[in-house]
Scaffold this active site. Sequence first.
Site, PDB file in Angstrom:
ATOM      1  N   LYS F  97       0.884  -1.161   0.000  1.00  0.00           N
ATOM      2  CA  LYS F  97       0.000   0.000   0.000  1.00  0.00           C
ATOM      3  C   LYS F  97       0.922   1.210   0.000  1.00  0.00           C
ATOM      4  O   LYS F  97       1.592   1.501   0.995  1.00  0.00           O
ATOM      5  CB  LYS F  97      -0.909   0.024   1.224  1.00  0.00           C
ATOM      6  CG  LYS F  97      -1.820   1.247   1.225  1.00  0.00           C
ATOM      7  CD  LYS F  97      -2.599   1.413   2.502  1.00  0.00           C
ATOM      8  CE  LYS F  97      -3.286   2.774   2.504  1.00  0.00           C
ATOM      9  NZ  LYS F  97      -3.787   3.159   3.830  1.00  0.00           N
ATOM     10  N   GLY F 158      -8.237   9.412   9.650  1.00  0.00           N
ATOM     11  CA  GLY F 158      -8.573   9.500  11.054  1.00  0.00           C
ATOM     12  C   GLY F 158      -9.607  10.547  11.415  1.00  0.00           C
ATOM     13  O   GLY F 158      -9.900  10.758  12.581  1.00  0.00           O
ATOM     14  N   ALA F 184      -9.423   5.891   4.037  1.00  0.00           N
ATOM     15  CA  ALA F 184      -9.253   7.063   4.897  1.00  0.00           C
ATOM     16  C   ALA F 184     -10.546   7.848   5.097  1.00  0.00           C
ATOM     17  O   ALA F 184     -11.257   8.170   4.149  1.00  0.00           O
ATOM     18  CB  ALA F 184      -8.186   7.993   4.348  1.00  0.00           C
ATOM     19  N   GLY F 185     -10.831   8.159   6.319  1.00  0.00           N
ATOM     20  CA  GLY F 185     -11.945   9.040   6.658  1.00  0.00           C
ATOM     21  C   GLY F 185     -13.282   8.359   6.853  1.00  0.00           C
ATOM     22  O   GLY F 185     -14.241   8.999   7.264  1.00  0.00           O
ATOM     23  N   ASN F 206      -9.632   1.713   9.351  1.00  0.00           N
ATOM     24  CA  ASN F 206      -8.773   1.433  10.493  1.00  0.00           C
ATOM     25  C   ASN F 206      -9.223   2.203  11.728  1.00  0.00           C
ATOM     26  O   ASN F 206      -9.731   1.635  12.680  1.00  0.00           O
ATOM     27  CB  ASN F 206      -7.307   1.761  10.158  1.00  0.00           C
ATOM     28  CG  ASN F 206      -6.350   1.387  11.271  1.00  0.00           C
ATOM     29  OD1 ASN F 206      -6.738   1.191  12.421  1.00  0.00           O
ATOM     30  ND2 ASN F 206      -5.082   1.266  10.951  1.00  0.00           N
ATOM     31  N   THR F 207      -9.098   3.528  11.672  1.00  0.00           N
ATOM     32  CA  THR F 207      -9.387   4.334  12.862  1.00  0.00           C
ATOM     33  C   THR F 207     -10.760   4.033  13.459  1.00  0.00           C
ATOM     34  O   THR F 207     -10.892   3.847  14.675  1.00  0.00           O
ATOM     35  CB  THR F 207      -9.305   5.830  12.507  1.00  0.00           C
ATOM     36  OG1 THR F 207      -7.981   6.098  12.030  1.00  0.00           O
ATOM     37  CG2 THR F 207      -9.591   6.696  13.712  1.00  0.00           C
TER      38      THR F 207
END
Lengths: 65, 65, 65, 65, 256, 256, 256, 256
Positions: F97, F158, F184-185, F206-207
Amino acid sequence: MQLVINGQSREVSAESLAELLVELQLDTSHVAVELNQAIVESSQFATTALNENDRLEVIQFVGGG
Amino acid sequence: MQLVINGQSREVSAESLAELLVELQLDTSHVAVELNQAIVESSQFATTALNENDRLEVIQFVGGG
Amino acid sequence: MQLVINGQSREVSAESLAELLVELQLDTSHVAVELNQAIVESSQFATTALNENDRLEVIQFVGGG
Amino acid sequence: MQLVINGQSREVSAESLAELLVELQLDTSHVAVELNQAIVESSQFATTALNENDRLEVIQFVGGG
Amino acid sequence: MDQLIISGRSFNSRLMVGTGKFSSNQAMVASMEASGCEIVTVALRRVDIDNPADSMLAHIDRNRYLLLPNTSGARDAEEAVRLARLSRAAGCEPWVKLEVTPDPYYLLPDPIETLKAAEILVKEGFTVLPYINADPVLAKHLQEAGTATVMPLGAPIGTNKGVRTREQIAIIIEQAIVPVVVDAGLGAPSHAAEAMEMGADAVLVNTALAVARDPGAMGAAFRKGVEAGREAYLAGLGEQRQQAEASSPLTGFLRD
Amino acid sequence: MDQLIISGRSFNSRLMVGTGKFSSNQAMVASMEASGCEIVTVALRRVDIDNPADSMLAHIDRNRYLLLPNTSGARDAEEAVRLARLSRAAGCEPWVKLEVTPDPYYLLPDPIETLKAAEILVKEGFTVLPYINADPVLAKHLQEAGTATVMPLGAPIGTNKGVRTREQIAIIIEQAIVPVVVDAGLGAPSHAAEAMEMGADAVLVNTALAVARDPGAMGAAFRKGVEAGREAYLAGLGEQRQQAEASSPLTGFLRD
Amino acid sequence: MDQLIISGRSFNSRLMVGTGKFSSNQAMVASMEASGCEIVTVALRRVDIDNPADSMLAHIDRNRYLLLPNTSGARDAEEAVRLARLSRAAGCEPWVKLEVTPDPYYLLPDPIETLKAAEILVKEGFTVLPYINADPVLAKHLQEAGTATVMPLGAPIGTNKGVRTREQIAIIIEQAIVPVVVDAGLGAPSHAAEAMEMGADAVLVNTALAVARDPGAMGAAFRKGVEAGREAYLAGLGEQRQQAEASSPLTGFLRD
Amino acid sequence: MDQLIISGRSFNSRLMVGTGKFSSNQAMVASMEASGCEIVTVALRRVDIDNPADSMLAHIDRNRYLLLPNTSGARDAEEAVRLARLSRAAGCEPWVKLEVTPDPYYLLPDPIETLKAAEILVKEGFTVLPYINADPVLAKHLQEAGTATVMPLGAPIGTNKGVRTREQIAIIIEQAIVPVVVDAGLGAPSHAAEAMEMGADAVLVNTALAVARDPGAMGAAFRKGVEAGREAYLAGLGEQRQQAEASSPLTGFLRD
C-alpha cells in the site's frame, strides 16, 4: 402601602400607578404594566389607584432575537 | 333492489350484507364494510338487512407504505 | 566490535549478522535488515560478516493503517 | 504560392507574413502566428518571408474561462 | 438480546417494510422475506366490485408479519380515524400507522390534524405510530398523547434523498421516551444505517425496495444496512475530528 | 459469485482493515475476525533493540489474512521505495500500500512522488495499491503506470468524516480500469455503505475500528455496512426524485 | 423597485436584525446601521426595580426602524398572547414575532401552540410573524389563519449551522402566499444568500451579528449577502449539472 | 485598504471573471462591468480565415481589465507551454491561467503535467496561476515552483455545484503562502461567499454568469457575494454550535 412589584413585596407611598412609577424613578415611556394580571394602558396610569397588596408587573423592552 | 356500492348504483337480489358479498363473489375475510357511513363488524354481516338505496362502501387492503 | 544499530552505537561480540540477531535475542522471522543502507536478504544473514562501525537498521512490522 | 494556413492549404500572392495578414484581411493586433511551429513576434511580421508549403497557424483570443 | 419493543411487543427486526408500488406480489414477498422485517404496512382501498382482485393479504403470512395498516389518503383527523376503524373492522389488530397528508403533491404530514387524530385513536385503544415532520416539539406532544412511537420523516416520501432532517431527528432521538422510527425518504442502505447510527430505534422503507431493479436483493441489503447501523451505534462510534490522525506510527528510522 | 479481484487474486471480502491504533492485539484480532476481512495493512518500524517486543505478526494468521505492508512515514518516492523493499525482505509478498505523505499534520498524499514511486515499484514486480487524493486524472496516470488499484481518500486519515470527496470519487469509479478502494476518513458503516453504493470495489477502514468502544462489534458492523452497500449497488438503487411519490395508492373512497 | 411587502407595508431591506446578545448597545446600533435593516426584533422583560437600567429603546431610532417585539420566553399560546398584548400596551405597533418555545434547551417552536396563539392574535388585529419549524403544512395552516409571514427556521437558534432544512423550506417557498422569512441558524452571509437564492423573501439574523468580532462590519457583510442572494434569484440562476461543461472553446489547432 | 496582491500587483476586486459561453459580447461586457472584476480570462483559438470575426478583445477595455489568457484545450505540459507563449506573442502580458485537462469530459486538471508546465513557465518569466484539483500537497509543490497563486476547483467546471471540496480547500488555505483562488463550480453568490468566508483570497466565476437569465444583474450579485464573504471573514465569524442559544433573554416574569 404594601405592594408586590415584579415578584418582590415593597412598601410604597404612591397612591396611583403614575405616582408609583415616579417613586420608582422609572421612565414611563415604553414600560408596560400589569395590575393584578390585567394590563393597564399608559393613558390610565394617572387615574389607576393602587390598593394594599396589589400585584404589579412592570415590564420593558430588552434586546431579543 | 337498488344499492349504491362504492359510489356506483347497482341492482342486486341479496337481502342481507352476507348475501350481497356472496352475490358479488367477494372474499369476506379482510373486507370492511360501511353501511350508510356506519361500520358493520363482520360478525354482523349475516344479520344485517339491506334496504332500497342503502349506500355501501366495501373496502380491502392493498399495498401501501 | 562497535556497530551502529538503529541509530545507537553498541559494542557486540557477534561476527555475522545471524549471530548478531541471536545476541540481540531477536526473532529473525519478519525482521528486515539494512547493512550500510543495503538490504540483506534473510537467507544471507548467516553468511553476512560484520565489520567495525557497520551501520545496521533492524526493522519489524507494527500495526498500521 | 501554396501555404497551409490553420490546417487548410491555400494559394496566396503575399510574400511576407505582413502581406499575408493584409491579404487575409486580418486585424494584426492581437493575433499570434506560428510559422512552421515557431512563433513569430509581431515585430517580425514585415520581415518574415514566406516560402512554398510553409505551415502557418494564425491564432486569436476568444472568450474563455 | 437487542430487541425493539413497541407498546410491550418485542421485535427482532428494526426494519419495517411498506408494501406499496411493487411490480408484483412476488417481488413484494421476496423483498419482505429478504429484509427480515416483522412489521409490514398496508393501505385501504375500495374493492373494485366489477372485477374483484384477490386480496394481496393472501400473499402475506400473518403469523410471520404484523400488519400495520396506514391511513394514507386521509387529509384530516376525521378521515384518518375513519380509516383506522375500518382497518380494525377488517380484522387487523388495533395498530395503525397514522398518516394525515392534506397536500397530495409532497404528501407531508399535518402536525395539527395528526395530533388530533392521535388523541382520539389512543383513547379508542389503538397502538398509534404517527408519521410526522421532523419536529421535536410535535414529537413530544404526541408522546404525551400516548403514541407508541414517533415516525419522523428523513425526506419527503419516495424521494430517496436520505436523512435530510438530520439536525432535528437527532434532537427527537435525544428527547424521546418511545421508539423513534425514521420513515420516508430513505433511498439506500447507507441512509438507513446513518439513521440507526444516530440512535434511531428503527426505520421504515418502501419505495427504495419497490423500485429497485432486484427488490429481493435490495431487501437483504437494507437488512444489513439497518443491522450495521444499529450494531455500530451499540459498539460506540468515534467522534469526527478536524485534523488527520495517523493510523500508522510515525516515529521511525527514515530520517536520523 | 461476487468477488473482488486484485491483480489476479480473488477475495470474498471487500473490506480491508488497518491494524494501527488498537488498544491491544486482542482488540485488533477481534475486530479483524468480526470484519471478515482478508487483507490487513501493517507498517514498518525499527525494532527497539533494548527491549524487543514480540512481533504483532505473531497474532495474525497468515493463512487467513494477506499482509499488505504500507509505506507510511515516507515523505518522498525514495523513502517509499526503500520501505517497500524492506517489507519484501521481511518476508511479505510483494504487495504494497503505497503512501507518500510529506505533510505530517494532515497526512495527505503527494501526487507527484506517489506516481514516481509507483512507476519504480511496478517495474520491480510489486503489486502496488496507491493511496491518493480523490484526483481522477492522477488515478488515470497510476493505472497507466500499472498499479493494481487506486485508493482515493474519502476524507483526511482518522477524521471519521465519511465520503467528503463524493463528486471526485464518482468520476474515478466511472473511469477506472482497476478496482477502486476508498481509503481514509470512513468513520461509520454508513460511510462505507455509501462508498460501495457509489460503485467502489472495496474500502479500507482502520481508525473507526480502533477507536470504537467495542472494536470487535464495530468490525461486524462495518462488515455488514460494506456488504449492504455492495448488494444495493448490484441490486440497482433507484434515483433521487425532487417530488414526493406516494407509496400508498391515493385513489379512494374518502371523497366522492 | 424590488420591495418586501408585509401586510401592506413596504420595506427596501430584506434583512431583519435581532437585538439580543450584543456586547453593548453601541455594537448593536453599529450592526443595525451597517446592515441596512428596517425591522428589528426586541424582547420583553421585567424592569429591575432596584436599579432600573435606561431602556435600550433609547438607542433605537423609531423613525428608521420598525420595532418587532417577539414573544420569546413563552411556553404556550396563553403566555405568548399575554406578551404580545403587553408589547402593544408598551407603545409598539401591533406587530409581533410569535415565538412559542416550550423546550428551553433547543428553543424549538411548538406548532400546536403557535397556531393557537396566531389565531387569537390575528383576531385581535395583530400583524403576526410566526417563528416555526420548517413544516410546509403548518405554514399553510398559519397562512390560512391570517399570519403576515411565515418564519421557518434554518437551524436551531444560535447554532450558526445555516440552511439545514433546505428541502422543506424550498417547499414552503413554493407554496407560500405570504412572505417567507428564514429565521434562526443563519451564521454567515453565505447562509443568508443561499436562503435568498432559494426564493426566500427575507431573513432574520441575530446571533451571527452579535457574536462577530466586529458586529458593525458583519452587519455590512450580511447586507451584501442578502442583496447578493436576492439579486441572483431575480437574475435567474443556472441549474446544477452532473457533467463538466467547458467555459473555454475546445475546438482548436493543437491536434490537427 | 483590503487588497488582493498577486505577484506584486494590487487589485481591489477579489472576483475574477471568465469570458466564455456568453450569448453575446454585450452580455459579457455587462456582466464584467457589474461584477467589478479587474481580471478577465480569455482563451486562444484559430482564426477562421474564410470569415475572420472581429476580435472579442475589441470589446474589452485593456486599461480597466487585466487579460489573463488561459491554456484551455491543452492536454499536456507541452501544449500548455505552447499556448502560454502564443498568448504573450499576441501582445498579452506574461500572465497565464495554467490549465492542463487531458480528460475532455470532466475537464479535470492533470497534477503531473500542470506542475511540469508551471516549472517551465515560471523559468520563462510568466506569472503562473495554475488551475488544480483541491490537492493540498500539489498546491505546495506549485508554490515551491514559484506560481503566483493556486486555483483549486470547488467542483468540476460548469457544474454550478459550489464548494464540494470544502475539506481540502480549507487545508490549502491554511497552508498557502500565495493567494488561493477558488475556481470552477461556483454556481451562485452563496458559493462564492462561502469560499471567501473560508479565507480564500479570490474566486473565479464564468459559467454562472454566462448562463444566467440576466448576466449583468448576476455579475452585480456575485460582486456582492464575494464582498460579503470577504468582509465576514475579516469581521470574524462565530463558531457553529451544537446546542441552541437563546438570542432573547429567558429570565422573566411569566412563571413566578
